[in-house]
Design a protein around this motif. Sequence first.
Motif, PDB file in Angstrom:
ATOM      1  N   HIS A 175       0.832  -1.206   0.000  1.00 17.37           N
ATOM      2  CA  HIS A 175       0.000   0.000   0.000  1.00 17.37           C
ATOM      3  C   HIS A 175       0.866   1.255   0.000  1.00 17.37           C
ATOM      4  N   ILE A 176       1.913   1.254   0.814  1.00  9.88           N
ATOM      5  CA  ILE A 176       2.825   2.399   0.849  1.00  9.88           C
ATOM      6  C   ILE A 176       3.536   2.541  -0.499  1.00  9.88           C
ATOM      7  N   MET A 177       3.912   1.436  -1.092  1.00  6.77           N
ATOM      8  CA  MET A 177       4.550   1.462  -2.403  1.00  6.77           C
ATOM      9  C   MET A 177       3.613   2.065  -3.447  1.00  6.77           C
ATOM     10  N   LEU A 178       2.355   1.683  -3.432  1.00  2.02           N
ATOM     11  CA  LEU A 178       1.392   2.204  -4.407  1.00  2.02           C
ATOM     12  C   LEU A 178       1.220   3.712  -4.267  1.00  2.02           C
ATOM     13  N   LEU A 179       1.179   4.212  -3.035  1.00  2.31           N
ATOM     14  CA  LEU A 179       1.063   5.655  -2.835  1.00  2.31           C
ATOM     15  C   LEU A 179       2.275   6.380  -3.417  1.00  2.31           C
ATOM     16  N   ASN A 180       3.443   5.814  -3.206  1.00  2.00           N
ATOM     17  CA  ASN A 180       4.664   6.478  -3.654  1.00  2.00           C
ATOM     18  C   ASN A 180       4.880   6.383  -5.163  1.00  2.00           C
ATOM     19  N   PHE A 181       4.308   5.366  -5.795  1.00  3.54           N
ATOM     20  CA  PHE A 181       4.454   5.209  -7.246  1.00  3.54           C
ATOM     21  C   PHE A 181       3.148   5.486  -7.989  1.00  3.54           C
ATOM     22  N   ARG A 182       2.264   6.252  -7.376  1.00  6.02           N
ATOM     23  CA  ARG A 182       0.945   6.465  -8.008  1.00  6.02           C
ATOM     24  C   ARG A 182       1.065   7.032  -9.406  1.00  6.02           C
ATOM     25  N   LYS A 183       1.984   8.012  -9.605  1.00  4.57           N
ATOM     26  CA  LYS A 183       2.124   8.620 -10.926  1.00  4.57           C
ATOM     27  C   LYS A 183       2.753   7.674 -11.947  1.00  4.57           C
ATOM     28  N   GLU A 184       3.537   6.726 -11.485  1.00  2.00           N
ATOM     29  CA  GLU A 184       4.161   5.766 -12.384  1.00  2.00           C
ATOM     30  C   GLU A 184       3.246   4.582 -12.697  1.00  2.00           C
ATOM     31  N   ILE A 185       2.203   4.382 -11.887  1.00  4.75           N
ATOM     32  CA  ILE A 185       1.293   3.251 -12.066  1.00  4.75           C
ATOM     33  C   ILE A 185       0.023   3.648 -12.803  1.00  4.75           C
ATOM     34  N   LEU A 186      -0.549   4.792 -12.480  1.00  5.99           N
ATOM     35  CA  LEU A 186      -1.858   5.166 -13.025  1.00  5.99           C
ATOM     36  C   LEU A 186      -1.927   5.158 -14.553  1.00  5.99           C
ATOM     37  N   PRO A 187      -0.863   5.545 -15.284  1.00  2.69           N
ATOM     38  CA  PRO A 187      -0.976   5.488 -16.746  1.00  2.69           C
ATOM     39  C   PRO A 187      -1.225   4.083 -17.286  1.00  2.69           C
ATOM     40  N   PHE A 188      -0.935   3.057 -16.482  1.00  2.00           N
ATOM     41  CA  PHE A 188      -1.083   1.682 -16.940  1.00  2.00           C
ATOM     42  C   PHE A 188      -2.348   1.010 -16.403  1.00  2.00           C
ATOM     43  N   VAL A 189      -3.133   1.740 -15.626  1.00  2.00           N
ATOM     44  CA  VAL A 189      -4.408   1.208 -15.154  1.00  2.00           C
ATOM     45  C   VAL A 189      -5.377   1.199 -16.330  1.00  2.00           C
ATOM     46  N   PRO A 190      -5.988   0.053 -16.655  1.00  2.00           N
ATOM     47  CA  PRO A 190      -6.922   0.002 -17.784  1.00  2.00           C
ATOM     48  C   PRO A 190      -7.998   1.068 -17.667  1.00  2.00           C
ATOM     49  N   LYS A 191      -8.337   1.661 -18.790  1.00  2.00           N
ATOM     50  CA  LYS A 191      -9.280   2.783 -18.792  1.00  2.00           C
ATOM     51  C   LYS A 191     -10.603   2.420 -18.146  1.00  2.00           C
ATOM     52  N   MET A 192     -11.043   1.174 -18.313  1.00  2.00           N
ATOM     53  CA  MET A 192     -12.343   0.786 -17.756  1.00  2.00           C
ATOM     54  C   MET A 192     -12.335   0.850 -16.234  1.00  2.00           C
ATOM     55  N   GLU A 193     -11.146   0.790 -15.619  1.00  2.00           N
ATOM     56  CA  GLU A 193     -11.072   0.803 -14.160  1.00  2.00           C
ATOM     57  C   GLU A 193     -10.989   2.216 -13.600  1.00  2.00           C
ATOM     58  N   LYS A 194     -10.788   3.184 -14.466  1.00  2.00           N
ATOM     59  CA  LYS A 194     -10.667   4.556 -13.978  1.00  2.00           C
ATOM     60  C   LYS A 194     -12.039   5.138 -13.683  1.00  2.00           C
ATOM     61  N   VAL A 195     -12.107   5.934 -12.683  1.00  2.00           N
ATOM     62  CA  VAL A 195     -13.369   6.536 -12.256  1.00  2.00           C
ATOM     63  C   VAL A 195     -13.361   7.996 -12.660  1.00  2.00           C
ATOM     64  N   GLU A 196     -14.431   8.433 -13.295  1.00  6.07           N
ATOM     65  CA  GLU A 196     -14.499   9.811 -13.744  1.00  6.07           C
ATOM     66  C   GLU A 196     -14.303  10.772 -12.572  1.00  6.07           C
TER      67      GLU A 196
END
Length: 356
Positions: free
Chosen positions: A91-112
Motif C-alpha cells: 500500500h505504501i509502495m502504491l502511494l509512492n508510485f501512483r504517478k508511475e502506475i496510473l498510466p497503466f491502469v486500464p481505462k475501464m477501471e478509472k473513475v471519472e
Amino acid sequence: MEAANKLEIYEVGPCEDPYQIGYSIGNHFSNLIQSRVLTDSIFNNQLLPFAQSPQACSLLQSLSENNETKFPDYWNEMRGIAHGSGVPFLHIMLLNFRKEILPFVPKMEKVEDEDTIDDCSDVLVVSDTMAVVVHNEDANVALVGHTYLIKATLSNGLSYTAYTYAGELPSCAFGFNNHGLAFTLNSVPPAESEIVAGGIGRNFISRDLLEATSLDDAITRIRSSLVSVGHSYNLIDVNLRRILNVETASSQRLSVHEVESTPFFHANMYLHLEVDQVHDQNSISRQNRADMLPKKSKQDLLSLLGDTDDHKYPIFMQGPTLYTLCTVVIDLDERTLAITEANPRKGEVSYVFTMA
C-alpha cells in the motif's frame, strides 16, 4: 513557531539508518497514514484493484527492482514508513508510485473525476527588486488533512524541512535544506507514448533533491535517473539568488530555463521541453488567466495564486476534485519560506522558516 491550524511539524533524527527515519515518521503519523489509505478514492478504486490483478505483476516488479537498486536508502526509508505505520508495504509502495502506475491502469477501471491526482501553480521572478517563488500545492481532495511537515537531520549533518503527503517519502511537494537549496514541483502530462514502464519514481528523485548541495548537483541528480514520467522542478538557491525551472521527460530528456526579471508562471503543461503531451484545459486556463494578471510586486504574486475568478478552473482551488492544500512563499532576499493554508490574498501565515 505555533501553527494556526492542524498542520504538524515532526522533527526526526539523526537516526542510525534510513529505515529508522522512515519507521519513526510512520509510527508518529500512523493514524494519518492509515486514514489516508482508508479514504483515498484513487488508491482504493484504481491503484489497489490494479495492483491485485495479474497484469500489474511485471510493472510492480520492475518498479521495485529499478528503484531499490538506484536508491537503496530511500527504499529502506519507505519500508520503515510501512512498518512504523502498520500499513502493508504494498500500500505504501502504491502511494509512492501512483504517478508511475496510473498510466497503466486500464481505462475501464478509472473513475471519472478521479483521473487528476494533483496539479500545482507557480509564479517565479528574479529582478533587481525581488527574488520570489510563490507556489500553490494542489492535490486531490483526498489529501486534505493528510499532510505534515518533516524536519529531518541526517547522520551526515544535512538537515531538511519538507511538506509531505501521508505515507509518502518527503517530498512530492516542496522542501528546503541547510545548503540554502529549495524546490517546488509541478506535475506535467506527457502523452502515453512518452511514458516508460517501470522507471525511477518521481518521489524518489524529489527525496534525493532534499540532499542536493548545489544547483548543479540538483540537476545532476535529476538527470541521472531513468524516469517513467516527466516532471517540472523549480530549483531555488538562496545563496546565489538564482531560480531554475527544469522540465524532464523519459529517456533522460531535460530542459533548463533560468528565471529572470520577467515573471514566469508554470502550471501543468510543458513550456520549454518539446514533448508530446496531453492538453490539460485546467492548466491552460490557469496559464491564460495568469498572463492577464499583474506581477509587479510580491503582493501581486500572492493575489495571482489566490485568484478564483474562473469558477471552473480557478488558480486557487477549493474542490470538488482538486484542492489547494497550502501556498508557500520563498523569498530569496529575506531567506525565508512561509506557508499559508488560507487563500494567500488574506495574508494568514501558518509557518515561517529561515533558510540557511
